[in-house]
Each structure stands twice: as structure tokens, then as C-alpha cells.
Design an enzyme around this catalytic site. Sequence first.
Site, PDB file in Angstrom:
ATOM      1  N   GLY A   1      29.588 -14.950 -56.990  1.00  0.00           N
ATOM      2  CA  GLY A   1      30.922 -15.090 -57.544  1.00  0.00           C
ATOM      3  C   GLY A   1      31.229 -16.561 -57.694  1.00  0.00           C
ATOM      4  O   GLY A   1      30.465 -17.413 -57.222  1.00  0.00           O
TER       5      GLY A   1
ATOM      6  N   GLN B   1      36.582 -24.041 -57.953  1.00  0.00           N
ATOM      7  CA  GLN B   1      35.246 -24.580 -57.667  1.00  0.00           C
ATOM      8  C   GLN B   1      34.691 -25.387 -58.836  1.00  0.00           C
ATOM      9  O   GLN B   1      33.755 -26.164 -58.647  1.00  0.00           O
ATOM     10  CB  GLN B   1      34.277 -23.444 -57.325  1.00  0.00           C
ATOM     11  CG  GLN B   1      34.584 -22.770 -56.004  1.00  0.00           C
ATOM     12  CD  GLN B   1      33.560 -21.694 -55.705  1.00  0.00           C
ATOM     13  OE1 GLN B   1      33.656 -20.578 -56.183  1.00  0.00           O
ATOM     14  NE2 GLN B   1      32.550 -22.047 -54.917  1.00  0.00           N
TER      15      GLN B   1
ATOM     16  N   CYS C   1      28.647 -20.088 -49.521  1.00  0.00           N
ATOM     17  CA  CYS C   1      29.513 -20.462 -50.643  1.00  0.00           C
ATOM     18  C   CYS C   1      28.845 -21.581 -51.427  1.00  0.00           C
ATOM     19  O   CYS C   1      28.261 -22.487 -50.823  1.00  0.00           O
ATOM     20  CB  CYS C   1      30.864 -20.928 -50.095  1.00  0.00           C
ATOM     21  SG  CYS C   1      32.040 -21.411 -51.374  1.00  0.00           S
ATOM     22  N   LEU C   2      28.959 -21.512 -52.750  1.00  0.00           N
ATOM     23  CA  LEU C   2      28.365 -22.552 -53.593  1.00  0.00           C
ATOM     24  C   LEU C   2      29.004 -23.915 -53.332  1.00  0.00           C
ATOM     25  O   LEU C   2      28.413 -24.937 -53.645  1.00  0.00           O
ATOM     26  CB  LEU C   2      28.521 -22.184 -55.074  1.00  0.00           C
ATOM     27  CG  LEU C   2      27.791 -20.915 -55.535  1.00  0.00           C
ATOM     28  CD1 LEU C   2      28.122 -20.621 -56.994  1.00  0.00           C
ATOM     29  CD2 LEU C   2      26.287 -21.043 -55.340  1.00  0.00           C
TER      30      LEU C   2
ATOM     31  N   HIS D   1      36.256 -13.035 -50.387  1.00  0.00           N
ATOM     32  CA  HIS D   1      35.766 -14.422 -50.400  1.00  0.00           C
ATOM     33  C   HIS D   1      36.245 -15.148 -51.658  1.00  0.00           C
ATOM     34  O   HIS D   1      36.762 -16.271 -51.581  1.00  0.00           O
ATOM     35  CB  HIS D   1      34.233 -14.435 -50.314  1.00  0.00           C
ATOM     36  CG  HIS D   1      33.643 -15.811 -50.411  1.00  0.00           C
ATOM     37  ND1 HIS D   1      33.045 -16.436 -49.349  1.00  0.00           N
ATOM     38  CD2 HIS D   1      33.575 -16.694 -51.443  1.00  0.00           C
ATOM     39  CE1 HIS D   1      32.645 -17.651 -49.722  1.00  0.00           C
ATOM     40  NE2 HIS D   1      32.943 -17.821 -50.996  1.00  0.00           N
ATOM     41  N   GLU D   2      36.075 -14.512 -52.817  1.00  0.00           N
ATOM     42  CA  GLU D   2      36.440 -15.188 -54.075  1.00  0.00           C
ATOM     43  C   GLU D   2      37.945 -15.402 -54.166  1.00  0.00           C
ATOM     44  O   GLU D   2      38.397 -16.466 -54.601  1.00  0.00           O
ATOM     45  CB  GLU D   2      35.920 -14.407 -55.288  1.00  0.00           C
ATOM     46  CG  GLU D   2      34.410 -14.352 -55.399  1.00  0.00           C
ATOM     47  CD  GLU D   2      33.723 -15.710 -55.248  1.00  0.00           C
ATOM     48  OE1 GLU D   2      34.267 -16.728 -55.707  1.00  0.00           O
ATOM     49  OE2 GLU D   2      32.639 -15.754 -54.643  1.00  0.00           O
TER      50      GLU D   2
ATOM     51  N   HIS E   1      39.410 -18.419 -52.432  1.00  0.00           N
ATOM     52  CA  HIS E   1      39.340 -19.705 -53.138  1.00  0.00           C
ATOM     53  C   HIS E   1      40.638 -19.995 -53.892  1.00  0.00           C
ATOM     54  O   HIS E   1      40.985 -21.153 -54.121  1.00  0.00           O
ATOM     55  CB  HIS E   1      38.188 -19.700 -54.148  1.00  0.00           C
ATOM     56  CG  HIS E   1      36.843 -19.979 -53.547  1.00  0.00           C
ATOM     57  ND1 HIS E   1      36.513 -21.168 -52.952  1.00  0.00           N
ATOM     58  CD2 HIS E   1      35.723 -19.209 -53.459  1.00  0.00           C
ATOM     59  CE1 HIS E   1      35.259 -21.139 -52.527  1.00  0.00           C
ATOM     60  NE2 HIS E   1      34.755 -19.951 -52.812  1.00  0.00           N
TER      61      HIS E   1
HETATM   62 NI    NI Z   1      32.794 -19.453 -52.306  1.00  0.00          NI
END
Ligand code: NI
Length: 191
Positions: free
Chosen positions: A49, A54, A102-103, A144-145, A148
Amino acid sequence: MAVLEILQVGHPILREHARELSHEELASAEVQTLIDDMIETMHAANGAGIAAPQVGRSLAICLVEIRGNPRYPYLPSIPLTVLVNPKITPRADETFSNYEGCLSVPNLRGRVTRSTEIDLSYLDRSGARTDCVVRGLSAGVYQHECDHLVGALFVDRVSDPRSLTTWPEFERHYKAAFLAELEPLLARWGS
Ligand code: NI
């Protein structure tokens, strides 16, 4: 379409509350291009995701897609879903312990407690409202998404910092036990 830079933990935009979009903004060429670029960026990074903050845009847009993901091979498939102005409400008190990454947090994973059943409401990229229930491991991905979009990262939710691990150390020491832990959850919900 373009692959965008993914901001890393410490960048202030990751800590902002993302702004909701009007239907007019969502329909604009600029926002539709942003969504296309987020999809390409998520694919390039093998993400499960990605959220607009981000990629440096403090807008309430996030994506989820799981299709044989090499970062999370045990996660059930989720078709590409674009969520605009999403809202999550836990349906029950029941939770599970997830290992998240997480990215925007390079090479780190940790244990995060997530609701096993959520009500999810969002606009798709055409502005149509969807209301649905998500259960099991997939519910953790959406949580999680959406975090953000309120300036939260999984590291904020790690209840025991001793669970933090690099990805190679996760593979080496924790993966097998974690996968065994997930089996009843996957068997129960199939998602
Ligand atoms: Ni993340």
C-alpha cells in the site's frame, strides 16, 4: 505516470493530518495523475500500500494492493483499491498482533496490535462511495495505510519496542513463529 520519491521517517509531512478532498478536486487531472503516480510508485517499491503523504502530498488518499507481494508473501490477495477520504471504525474489541513494515521506515518491522474486523468507508477514484467490512489480516493493511492519513507510522503503535527487527533478522528469527500464529486467523476469516 511517474515513480515518485517516497519520504522517509523524520520528514514532517509524514506527521501531518492529511486534508480531505472535495469531489471536484478528486475529479481534477492533477489528483487523477497523482493517483496514477502513487500506483506506479507502490508497484516499483513492492509496497502492499502507499499513502499520499508518503509521496509528499498531504491529501487523504491511500492505496492497497496485494498480489503475491515479495515483502509480505503470507498476506491474502487484495485487488488494487484506491481509497479517498477513508474512515475506519473497529467493529469489535478483538485484535491480533501483526508484524508491520513501511516503505517510509527502511528495513524495520515490529509488532503492532490491529483490529480484526473493521467497517471501512471511502470514495473510489471516480467519487463513488463504498462501505464494506474487512476482516482478518487484510484489516491490518487498511489500518496501516489509513494511519498515514492522520500522521501516524507503525512505529508509533509498536507496544513493545523489543519487537523491532530488521527484515533479515525477522526472516531469520521470527518469521516461522509468526506464520504459525497467523494460521488460525487466516483459517477463520480467509482474508
Ligand atoms: Ni506505511
